[in-house]
Design an enzyme around this catalytic site. Structure first.
Site, short mmCIF file in Angstrom:
data_model
loop_
_atom_site.label_atom_id
_atom_site.label_comp_id
_atom_site.label_asym_id
_atom_site.label_seq_id
_atom_site.Cartn_x
_atom_site.Cartn_y
_atom_site.Cartn_z
N ASP A 68 74.71 93.59 131.29
CA ASP A 68 75.39 92.84 130.23
C ASP A 68 74.80 93.24 128.88
O ASP A 68 73.77 93.92 128.81
CB ASP A 68 75.31 91.32 130.46
CG ASP A 68 73.88 90.80 130.71
OD1 ASP A 68 72.92 91.57 130.53
OD2 ASP A 68 73.75 89.63 131.08
N ASN A 135 71.87 77.43 133.53
CA ASN A 135 73.14 76.80 133.91
C ASN A 135 73.79 77.55 135.08
O ASN A 135 74.94 77.32 135.41
CB ASN A 135 74.09 76.75 132.71
CG ASN A 135 74.46 78.14 132.17
OD1 ASN A 135 74.03 79.15 132.73
ND2 ASN A 135 75.24 78.18 131.11
N HIS A 137 74.30 80.89 135.24
CA HIS A 137 75.04 82.12 134.93
C HIS A 137 74.32 83.33 135.51
O HIS A 137 73.10 83.34 135.66
CB HIS A 137 75.32 82.27 133.44
CG HIS A 137 74.16 82.57 132.56
ND1 HIS A 137 73.88 81.83 131.42
CD2 HIS A 137 73.21 83.54 132.60
CE1 HIS A 137 72.82 82.34 130.82
NE2 HIS A 137 72.38 83.37 131.51
N GLU A 142 79.42 82.94 132.66
CA GLU A 142 79.06 81.54 132.43
C GLU A 142 79.81 80.61 133.39
O GLU A 142 80.76 81.04 134.07
CB GLU A 142 79.40 81.17 130.97
CG GLU A 142 78.62 81.96 129.91
CD GLU A 142 77.18 81.44 129.72
OE1 GLU A 142 76.66 80.71 130.58
OE2 GLU A 142 76.58 81.81 128.69
#
Ligand code: GLP
Length: 248
Positions: A68, A135, A137, A142
């Protein structure tokens, strides 16, 4: 099913994962691997650099795909994923420059760049290495990401933008968007390794493994993969029941 392997200390964890990666590369020298950045893999990359320097493994025939990348910040910012991967790994190993594939947020046509990246990923990756966000991800996929998502531009969760201050530094402009390999190419990989260390990851590691599989925690979607390994240190594993652990 996910194999969860726990190591007693962060040092043990980094050493073993690095040794495992070196062994993987020694076995499959032309492997196609996707690699993450962030704080988590840094000690592992240090161990991989040592293994390559010692001649135990080589990147020469391998292909490395950046997992990423942050957009909207200077290409040479110290928190850019490409910059972090060079600093921690690529600058110190024998990777063939044309075998390194990066995501380019400055591309004139980002959608076309992403489609070209996905075309290269049509042949499944041999190994995807991942970190995990608090969270859930993976990459920049996400909460809410579909399992068949492609490589694409994504908006970051506000918490991800905030968390990136540790890469870019206090006072620096922080990214609000990025480009990520999608869950589709991650889930199509032959092998997936997710790395987590530190107590800050204990809650999400537990939830991903024990709560129902749900796109609200993208890493939980890895539970349907036939060859997925979580490598965790004792702190990241501290909220897991012993029965969840596998033998390394
Ligand atoms: C970041 C990255 C992820 C990374 C994760 C955890 O936002 N997009 O690829 O794995 O968050 O980062 P860290 O390893 O620094 O905790």
């Amino acid at each position: 099913m996910i194999h969860v392997v726990r190591y007693d200390s962060p040092q043990d964890w980094a050493e073993h994962v690095a040794a495992r990666f070196a062994a993987f590369l020694a076995d499959e020298p032309a492997a196609r691997v996707a690699l993450p950045t962030g704080a988590t893999p840094e000690p592992v990359y240090a161990g991989i650099v040592e293994a390559v320097s010692a001649g135990i493994a080589s990147f020469r025939r391998a292909h490395v795909f950046l997992l990423d990348e942050f957009g909207g910040v200077p290409p040479d910012a110290k928190g850019r994923c490409d910059v972090m991967l060079h600093r921690a790994l690529l600058d110190h190993v024998d990777v063939t420059p044309s075998h390194y594939h990066r995501l380019d947020p400055e591309a004139e046509d980002v959608a076309a760049m992403c489609a070209a990246y996905d075309a290269e990923l049509k042949q499944p990756l041999d190994l995807v290495m991942l970190g995990i966000g608090r969270n859930g991800h993976v990459g920049m996929n996400e909460p809410g990401t579909s399992p068949d998502s492609a490589t694409r531009r994504v908006e970051l969760a506000p918490s991800t933008t905030q968390a990136s201050v540790r890469y870019f530094g206090e006072g620096a402009a922080l990214p609000t968007w990025g480009i990520t390999i999608g869950l589709s190419a991650i889930l199509a990989a032959r092998t997936i390794w997710l790395l987590a260390n530190g107590e800050g990851k204990a809650d999400i590691v537990r939830d991903v493994l024990l709560e129902p599989v749900s796109a609200t925690r993208p890493a939980s979607l890895l539970r349907g993969h036939p060859n997925c390994w979580f490598f965790v240190d004792a702190a990241a594993a501290s909220k897991l029941p012993v029965g969840v652990l596998s033998r390394g």
